[in-house]
Design a protein around this motif. Structure first.
Motif, PDB file in Angstrom:
ATOM      1  N   HIS A 121      35.680  97.775  -7.102  1.00 57.63           N
ATOM      2  CA  HIS A 121      36.643  97.372  -6.326  1.00 57.63           C
ATOM      3  C   HIS A 121      36.481  95.990  -5.993  1.00 57.63           C
ATOM      4  CE1 HIS A 121      39.785  96.697  -3.420  1.00 57.63           C
ATOM      5  NE2 HIS A 121      40.457  98.103  -3.905  1.00 57.63           N
ATOM      6  N   ALA A 122      37.256  94.965  -6.120  1.00 61.47           N
ATOM      7  CA  ALA A 122      36.912  93.537  -5.886  1.00 61.47           C
ATOM      8  C   ALA A 122      36.737  93.469  -4.236  1.00 61.47           C
ATOM      9  CB  ALA A 122      38.281  92.999  -5.575  1.00 61.47           C
ATOM     10  N   PRO A 123      36.352  92.106  -3.944  1.00 59.54           N
ATOM     11  CA  PRO A 123      36.488  92.203  -2.634  1.00 59.54           C
ATOM     12  C   PRO A 123      37.483  92.026  -2.422  1.00 59.54           C
ATOM     13  CG  PRO A 123      35.252  90.111  -3.891  1.00 59.54           C
ATOM     14  CD  PRO A 123      35.414  90.968  -4.884  1.00 59.54           C
ATOM     15  N   THR A 124      37.524  91.369  -0.651  1.00 60.45           N
ATOM     16  CA  THR A 124      38.792  90.929  -0.523  1.00 60.45           C
ATOM     17  C   THR A 124      39.584  88.941  -0.735  1.00 60.45           C
ATOM     18  OG1 THR A 124      38.749  92.068   1.479  1.00 60.45           O
ATOM     19  CG2 THR A 124      40.714  90.037   2.072  1.00 60.45           C
ATOM     20  N   VAL A 125      40.500  89.183  -1.827  1.00 55.32           N
ATOM     21  CA  VAL A 125      40.570  87.203  -2.170  1.00 55.32           C
ATOM     22  C   VAL A 125      41.563  86.719  -1.236  1.00 55.32           C
ATOM     23  CG1 VAL A 125      39.723  88.225  -4.249  1.00 55.32           C
ATOM     24  CG2 VAL A 125      42.184  88.200  -4.008  1.00 55.32           C
ATOM     25  N   TYR A 126      41.695  85.093  -1.127  1.00 51.89           N
ATOM     26  CA  TYR A 126      42.079  84.545  -0.416  1.00 51.89           C
ATOM     27  C   TYR A 126      42.111  85.345   1.267  1.00 51.89           C
ATOM     28  CZ  TYR A 126      43.219  82.737  -5.145  1.00 51.89           C
ATOM     29  OH  TYR A 126      42.479  82.522  -6.399  1.00 51.89           O
ATOM     30  N   PHE A 127      41.191  85.489   1.469  1.00 52.13           N
ATOM     31  CA  PHE A 127      41.706  85.595   2.875  1.00 52.13           C
ATOM     32  C   PHE A 127      40.130  85.253   3.668  1.00 52.13           C
ATOM     33  CE2 PHE A 127      41.179  87.745   7.150  1.00 52.13           C
ATOM     34  CZ  PHE A 127      42.203  87.275   8.311  1.00 52.13           C
TER      35      PHE A 127
END
Lengths: 482, 443
Positions: A406-412
């Motif tokens: 799963h991706a990390p949180t992006v744009y935050f």
């Protein structure tokens, strides 16, 4: 995959309810009160339904199947035994109104004891005087907490209309404060921290109108706020209150108690810190703790214990803000959290923070030559990084999905360029972290060599990249809107 | 160490990579005077010990009594396939579907849930759920306040008092006025509700069946609301909705419900789920998560979170609501439950409850001094006036192992003798016979 409605076949059914020895509704109610057509729900066999939802489940990533380093969300392993606890019929079948009947308390002593003990555990973990378990999610807890702040100032005979919120805060903070009727003053961060000089200036300007400050610590950059003692002094100097957003409690359990550190209100996310599974977006549970001066405002009823050891629901709370929840909060979620706390004990809870922070720092160190890591210091349980020059965080995220992570949180948070915010949690092993580092190394190398290939990820999931703009413009929100 | 995989050797090596000597050194940024004064918690216990403890606590509760307790929250049979499917950990241990490509299972399920709710209520669209029926009611009222820019709410007194109490709490800081229109003998007064709607009114809020079990048609009230530029908001019991005139047909702008009866255990009050639906023109006022259908790069159908520009993570203080997540797993349970029951199963549940409630009304009113509170049509729940204080009678019957219903006097002064009795497919005629016998004994 077709929807369950598209799989419906006229005349088919799962026969889940006995053919009632009952007349048709038309014989029991006047025609004008009846619906004309039966609801267009699926007509499917039980196996149709089982295959459909099994198929859907296989189109999901989950903690049980994938590493899920979603920063600011704490996706750790949720132990299985807590499901057993919450499903015990003595709890699952208990009608909440039973406890409200005269002599009904005797029928719910076990449940009331669980609520009472969960509150005591949370008080000791946070250093707070009292807790309410009513809030049904983190944001609901925030609303509850700021409502206490309003009630506190009201009880002192004044209306304070403003709440200060750092620009790095979760978006729910300003939304919750606004919902409670407050005006928001945004505080600009400096070097990822609340700047106490900026804070002083704002308090000097609005002092008599400031109800309090909402902060997250460690903050959304994964850093401890270094000016905490001064911030506490500034706010309390103005008789304003300090709200602690407990979303990041996993980083400090046993190492800092927010009550001891000077905070007045804290909400916790049981589904984050105390490992109750989040079910694809909920249910959560967002208990709120307060210091003694705010305790009179807690929602009614509260669980209390008599001298003889029996538990009861106390409604005699003249200053209570009212009811946040129909009854006692998301009881089933609270049970799971209590079971988790009992299993780990005090030592275990402190260990959670230690290993969560260890894993985050290990991952950060190992990624320093892969991504741009902006802060060269110890992080808490999560950290932010930027995609290397020329690459997009979104493309990296999708390429990770393609490799089974799963991706990390992006744009935050918004204040970091091409931001990737990762939180590995304490339950992941070193092998997993190492594999994730290697995947990122490969992705970045591939992206530098051929950025277009990266933009095509993911190629091996049920769908490719989806057109979100079209979704918002065409607005197909049900099968019938198509 | 429960749930922590690190071996002592791994720990040493990882500390060395990070460049610190001990785990506690990782917390050097927390100043000494901010450290805990104490952390006095018991030691951890084995899984077996914890399970045994909870088994003991669960046994102290008595959920198994014959019960006619409802008042908005009902014991229904939940097909075992609901637990089996919703318990699949790919659903259970996922998070909010921010990465749509790897969350199509959750996203499609929410889209189907939105469809099921819209069809059940005959409304145009629905959101992905909110916390419970009370927050759904409040958020519905906020939709009306935002859309009309008016600050008064007209609320029927026969709306569940639990939700009216929540509405008052949530509105406390918002300078809204709530005007409550008194019910009469458990019946909502449609004319008074219509008459109360004026140019200051954002919404008129009713419930069907109302708290006393009374079924009515609110089309006239909603027409009056529309004429005055106000919203018509209705809260319903989703099972009875299988047979009752729908919010859509009555002309409601927003329809909400407590979804507990759709596949959620009572669980002493939660977690449950709030259903929210509305007419198409109000879609952008709808709070919380919403899933939309779209296509991917290869033109295949897929699902995404949509209309996010209304939400807190983008709009912050100006968002439609502070709600950040939904009750995704509860919504999934409701969808599976509805899929297994199908229209026929849901209709049967409704009819079964209604038939039993009629049977109970007949048996109990045959007792001396017991009469129906009113002669209005009712669903699966019915209010009766007793010759004695209802609280005391309920307590007495509980000692005999039966909960006859809910005494409404605590919410409605002057109605201390009124008992509210609910039936579902979890009840039987035999239970009602026994109840009539015991009650007859006590009167």
């Amino acid at each position: 995959m077709k929807t369950i409605f598209a799989k419906s076949v006229p005349g088919r059914g799962a026969c889940q309810v006995d053919s009632a020895d009952a007349p048709a509704a038309a014989h029991m109610l006047p025609a004008g009160l009846l619906r004309i057509h039966p609801p267009l729900l699926p007509r499917c066999s039980e196996l149709d339904v089982v295959r459909h939802f099994t198929g859907l489940s296989q189109r999901n990533y989950s903690v049980d199947a994938n590493f899920y380093p979603l920063g600011s969300c704490t996706m750790k392993y949720s132990p299985k035994f807590t499901e057993y606890v919450a499903s015990l019929p003595g709890f699952a079948r208990l009608h909440p109104l039973l406890a409200r009947l005269e002599r009904g308390e005797a029928c719910a002593q076990g449940a009331l004891q669980c609520l009472y003990e969960a509150e005591r555990w949370l008080c000791e973990i946070t250093g707070m005087e009292a807790f309410t378990l009513q809030p049904m999610a983190g944001a609901n807890g925030e609303f509850t907490g700021v409502s206490f702040m309003a009630a506190y100032h009201r009880a002192k005979g004044r209306k304070r209309a403003k709440i200060l919120i750092p620009d790095s805060a979760h978006g729910t903070n300003p939304a919750s404060a606004a919902l409670a009727g407050f005006e928001i003053i945004s505080i600009e961060s400096r070097d990822g921290m609340i700047d106490p000089d900026v804070l002083s200036a704002v308090i000097a300007e609005h002092g008599d109108d400031v109800a309090g400050l909402m902060m997250t610590c460690p903050n959304t950059l994964g850093l401890m706020e270094l000016h905490l003692p001064r911030i506490v002094a500034e706010l309390h100097g103005a008789d304003a209150l300090l709200y602690y957003d407990g979303a990041n409690m996993n980083a400090i359990m046993g190492k800092m108690r927010v009550g001891d550190a000077g905070f007045d209100v804290v909400h916790l996310n049981l589904h984050k810190t105390f490992a109750t599974p989040h079910g694809g977006g909920g249910p959560g549970s967002g208990p709120v703790g307060v210091t003694a001066r705010l305790a009179p405002f807690l929602p009614a009823p509260r669980v209390a214990v008599r001298e003889n050891g029996s538990f009861y629901l106390d409604d005699n709370l003249p200053q209570s803000i009212g009811a946040m929840t129909p009854f006692y909060g998301n009881f089933g979620v609270v049970l799971k959290a209590l079971a988790y706390m009992l299993r780990l004990g005090g030592d275990g809870l402190a260990r959670v923070a230690e290993y969560a922070v260890l894993n985050a720092n290990y991952l950060k160190k190992r990624l320093e030559d892969v991504l741009d890591v902006p802060f060269d210091k110890l992080c808490a349980h999560e950290f932010v990084a930027s995609a290397p020059e020329g690459l997009r965080a979104l493309d990296i995220a999708k390429a990770l999905l393609e490799r089974g992570f799963h991706a990390p949180t992006v744009y935050f948070p918004l204040i970091v360029r091409e931001c990737l915010m990762a939180e590995p949690t304490e339950t992941e092993s070193r092998e997993t972290l190492d594999a994730y580092v290697e995947a990122l190394r490969e992705i970045v190398a591939q992206g530098k060599a051929d950025p277009r290939a990266l933009a095509e990820a993911p190629r091996n999931l049920p769908v490719r990249r989806l057109d979100e703009t079209a979704a918002a413009r065409r607005m197909v929100l049900t099968e019938d809107m198509g | 160490m429960p749930f922590i995989p690190h071996t002592p050797q791994e720990l040493r090596e990882m500390l060395a990579v990070v460049g610190v000597r001990s785990l506690d050194d990782l917390f050097a940024d927390i100043p000494p005077d901010m450290r805990p004064k104490h952390f006095n918690l018991p030691k951890g216990q084995s899984e077996a010990a914890v399970c045994a403890m909870f088994e003991k606590l669960a046994a102290k509760n008595r959920p198994g009594m014959t019960s006619f307790l409802g008042a908005g929250f009902y014991a229904h049979h939940i097909p075992k396939a609901v637990d089996a499917l919703a318990g699949r950990s790919e659903f259970y241990t996922a998070y909010t579907p921010y990465q749509s490509e790897c969350s199509q299972g959750t996203l499609q399920a929410v889209f189907e849930f939105q469809t099921a709710v819209s069809r059940l209520l005959e409304m145009d669209c629905a959101n992905a759920s909110v916390y419970d029926g009370g927050t759904a009611l409040f958020e519905g009222a906020m939709m009306a306040v935002r859309a009309t820019r008016r600050r008064a709410l007209v609320v029927d007194e026969a709306v569940n008092p639990v939700w009216r109490a929540m509405l008052a709490t949530y509105c406390a800081g918002l300078q809204l006025t709530i005007k409550t229109i008194p019910q009469k003998n458990g019946m909502s007064r449609s004319e008074a509700l219509s008459a109360a709607v004026n140019e200051d009114c954002a919404a008129v809020i009713v419930q069907n069946p109302n708290f006393f079990g009374v079924v009515a048609d609110y089309a006239g009230v909603f027409a009056a609301a529309r004429e005055n530029g106000a919203f018509g908001i209705i809260s319903v019991y989703p099972v009875m909705q299988a047979v009752l005139k729908t919010p859509g047909e009555m002309g409601a702008d927003v329809a909400v419900a407590e979804g507990q009866s759709l596949g959620q255990p009572l669980s002493f009050g939660g977690p449950w789920l709030g259903l929210m639906s509305c007419r198409k023109e109000h879609t952008r006022q709808l709070p919380g998560r919403i899933v939309g259908r779209t296509t991917d790069d290869d033109s295949n159908t897929g699902y995404v979170l949509t209309l996010q520009a209304r939400e807190q993570h983008i709009r912050r203080a100006k968002a439609t609501s502070n709600i950040c997540s939904n009750q995704a797993l509860c919504a999934l349970r409701a969808l599976i439950h509805l899929s297994l029951l199908g229209p026929d199963g849901l209709v049967r549940q409704a009819e079964h409850g209604m038939a039993l409630a009629r049977f109970a009304a007949g048996r109990l009113t045959a007792l001396r001094g017991v009469e129906l509170l009113n002669d209005a049509p009712f669903g699966n729940e019915v209010a009766m006036r007793l010759p004695k204080d209802a609280e005391g009678l309920v307590a007495g019957l509980m000692d005999r192992g039966c909960v006859p219903g809910y005494p409404v006097g605590r919410h409605y002064p002057g109605m201390e003798n009124v008992l509210l009795l609910a039936c579902t497919e979890a009840n039987s005629r035999n239970q009602i016979e026994l109840l009539a016998e015991e009650l007859g004994d006590m009167l």
